[in-house]
Design an enzyme around this catalytic site. Structure first.
Site, PDB file in Angstrom:
ATOM      1  N   TYR A   1      -5.045   3.881   7.827  1.00  8.44           N
ATOM      2  CA  TYR A   1      -6.427   3.370   7.891  1.00  8.44           C
ATOM      3  C   TYR A   1      -7.068   3.677   9.240  1.00  8.44           C
ATOM      4  O   TYR A   1      -7.029   4.811   9.688  1.00  8.44           O
ATOM      5  CB  TYR A   1      -6.456   1.869   7.567  1.00  8.44           C
ATOM      6  CG  TYR A   1      -5.538   1.535   6.442  1.00  8.44           C
ATOM      7  CD1 TYR A   1      -5.807   2.034   5.164  1.00  8.44           C
ATOM      8  CD2 TYR A   1      -4.392   0.799   6.628  1.00  8.44           C
ATOM      9  CE1 TYR A   1      -4.954   1.776   4.116  1.00  8.44           C
ATOM     10  CE2 TYR A   1      -3.530   0.533   5.580  1.00  8.44           C
ATOM     11  CZ  TYR A   1      -3.818   1.033   4.330  1.00  8.44           C
ATOM     12  OH  TYR A   1      -2.971   0.793   3.303  1.00  8.44           O
TER      13      TYR A   1
ATOM     14  N   SER B   1       0.796  -1.234   0.000  1.00  7.36           N
ATOM     15  CA  SER B   1       0.000   0.000   0.000  1.00  7.36           C
ATOM     16  C   SER B   1       0.827   1.282   0.000  1.00  7.36           C
ATOM     17  O   SER B   1       0.288   2.358  -0.274  1.00  7.36           O
ATOM     18  CB  SER B   1      -0.916   0.039   1.219  1.00  7.36           C
ATOM     19  OG  SER B   1      -2.056  -0.723   0.978  1.00  7.36           O
TER      20      SER B   1
ATOM     21  N   VAL C   1       1.167  -3.804   3.895  1.00  9.03           N
ATOM     22  CA  VAL C   1       1.076  -5.110   4.558  1.00  9.03           C
ATOM     23  C   VAL C   1       2.335  -5.974   4.364  1.00  9.03           C
ATOM     24  O   VAL C   1       2.444  -7.027   4.965  1.00  9.03           O
ATOM     25  CB  VAL C   1      -0.173  -5.925   4.134  1.00  9.03           C
ATOM     26  CG1 VAL C   1      -1.439  -5.347   4.715  1.00  9.03           C
ATOM     27  CG2 VAL C   1      -0.262  -6.081   2.631  1.00  9.03           C
TER      28      VAL C   1
ATOM     29  N   TYR D   1      -3.099  -2.319 -10.559  1.00 11.24           N
ATOM     30  CA  TYR D   1      -3.059  -2.114  -9.102  1.00 11.24           C
ATOM     31  C   TYR D   1      -2.224  -3.205  -8.409  1.00 11.24           C
ATOM     32  O   TYR D   1      -1.415  -2.916  -7.520  1.00 11.24           O
ATOM     33  CB  TYR D   1      -4.499  -2.080  -8.556  1.00 11.24           C
ATOM     34  CG  TYR D   1      -4.564  -2.062  -7.046  1.00 11.24           C
ATOM     35  CD1 TYR D   1      -4.262  -0.911  -6.329  1.00 11.24           C
ATOM     36  CD2 TYR D   1      -4.897  -3.216  -6.331  1.00 11.24           C
ATOM     37  CE1 TYR D   1      -4.301  -0.900  -4.941  1.00 11.24           C
ATOM     38  CE2 TYR D   1      -4.938  -3.210  -4.946  1.00 11.24           C
ATOM     39  CZ  TYR D   1      -4.639  -2.052  -4.259  1.00 11.24           C
ATOM     40  OH  TYR D   1      -4.663  -2.046  -2.885  1.00 11.24           O
TER      41      TYR D   1
ATOM     42  N   LYS E   1       0.601   3.372  -3.024  1.00 10.56           N
ATOM     43  CA  LYS E   1      -0.567   4.214  -3.314  1.00 10.56           C
ATOM     44  C   LYS E   1      -0.205   5.698  -3.308  1.00 10.56           C
ATOM     45  O   LYS E   1      -0.803   6.500  -4.023  1.00 10.56           O
ATOM     46  CB  LYS E   1      -1.675   3.956  -2.282  1.00 10.56           C
ATOM     47  CG  LYS E   1      -2.266   2.548  -2.364  1.00 10.56           C
ATOM     48  CD  LYS E   1      -3.132   2.272  -1.140  1.00 10.56           C
ATOM     49  CE  LYS E   1      -3.785   0.898  -1.187  1.00 10.56           C
ATOM     50  NZ  LYS E   1      -4.448   0.550   0.078  1.00 10.56           N
TER      51      LYS E   1
END
Ligand code: GLN
Length: 304
Positions: free
Chosen positions: A240, A64, A258, A189, A67
């Site tokens: 998050y 992530s 992760v 992605y 991103k």
């Protein structure tokens, strides 16, 4: 003058003794091969100095964290229009949460949860001629390192088990918030998430966010205002449902993945990256968060 090297050595030695090291992610099967014993820390100072300890030069899956890099490319193409397709509010939910997306008519809460990142991927596919290659070249350029690459096994592994991402992409499509084919967007992605970097490369890649949009090779890629906004999004959404906790404990904009990586930065000062694959219950690196909490406390360096 702060003793950066001495500080990270003390943190490393302390955390190596900790029995509780978190749980390595297994929902992407390839990631479960990592050891929760790994621990690396790297600092890239804005003045060029670097400091490192432990497994700082072992490549890992940035997941992530990618991103933010994708957002920094998409924002150049779309500028403010990007915010018509996603919001900038923390979600207070796990990265792969879906019900908010349904309730909010297919507008993801922010670009750092999976649904938002899938919309960003859609934007990049629309604008880039060879999306996967062009994005990889962008990452290599801002890092000044042509050896960076996708780990194709990790991408394939997530392709097979990324059921929630398939669900998110289909939901976005049903609301008219994906312009390209679901499978094409997800393929991009999954590759983006499967970028592999070590702590040193990661800190270099994020240099531009600490340096008003100018990368480590001295090229300007985003405006200082765009860098400010991306840092704000990292602070409020980068972890998050633990973004508040990270701001509270660490006090820096940052992003986790992760694969166990975390990168955080103090604008105009430094970028610090950690890698420790064991995760806490919210999917953030357990030792990485502890290392960064100790670091900002011991050095008294945070945005607050
Ligand atoms: N590729 C992962 C996913 O979509 C990224 C999640 C993460 O690093 N938090 O599930």
């Amino acid at each position: 003058m702060i003793d950066f090297q001495g500080t990270i050595e003390a943190i490393y030695n302390d955390l190596k003794q900790t029995p509780e090291k978190g749980i390595v992610a297994s929902y992407i099967p390839e990631l479960s091969k990592q050891s929760s014993e790994s621990l690396g820390i790297h600092i890239q100072h804005i003045d060029g100095r670097t400091f490192q300890i432990g497994d700082w030069n072992v490549p890992f899956s940035i997941q992530s964290i990618s991103k933010v890099l994708a957002l920094s490319k998409a924002i150049v193409f779309e500028n403010k229009r990007i915010w018509e397709r996603m919001d900038v509010e923390p979600s207070g939910n796990p990265f792969n949460h879906l019900s908010l997306l349904e309730m909010e008519d297919g507008i993801p809460r922010n670009p750092l949860i999976n649904a938002g990142a899938i919309v960003v991927a859609d934007i990049l596919i629309t604008h880039l001629e060879n999306p996967k290659m062009d994005f990889l070249n962008y990452v290599r350029e801002i890092t000044g390192d042509d050896s960076i690459d996708y780990n194709l096994q990790v991408a394939a592994s997530e392709q097979q088990t990324g059921f929630r991402n398939h669900a998110a992409a289909n939901l976005l499509k049903s609301f008219g918030n994906l312009n390209n084919d679901v499978d094409v967007v997800l393929d991009f992605y999954f590759h983006q998430c499967a970028l592999e970097m070590d702590c040193s490369q990661l800190a270099k890649a994020f240099f531009l966010f600490a340096n008003k949009g100018i990368c480590i090779n001295d090229n300007k890629h985003i405006s200082s205002s765009q860098a400010k906004r991306i840092n704000a999004i990292m602070l409020t959404c980068g972890f998050y449902d633990e973004a508040g906790e990270f701001a509270f404990e660490v006090g820096l904009p940052g992003k986790s993945g992760v694969g166990g990586g975390i990168v955080a930065l103090l604008p105009n000062n430094f970028v610090i990256s950690t890698w420790a694959p064991g995760l806490n219950a919210r999917g953030n690196s357990l030792l990485g968060m502890q290392a960064l909490e100790q670091f900002t406390t011991k050095t008294n360096r945070s945005i607050f």
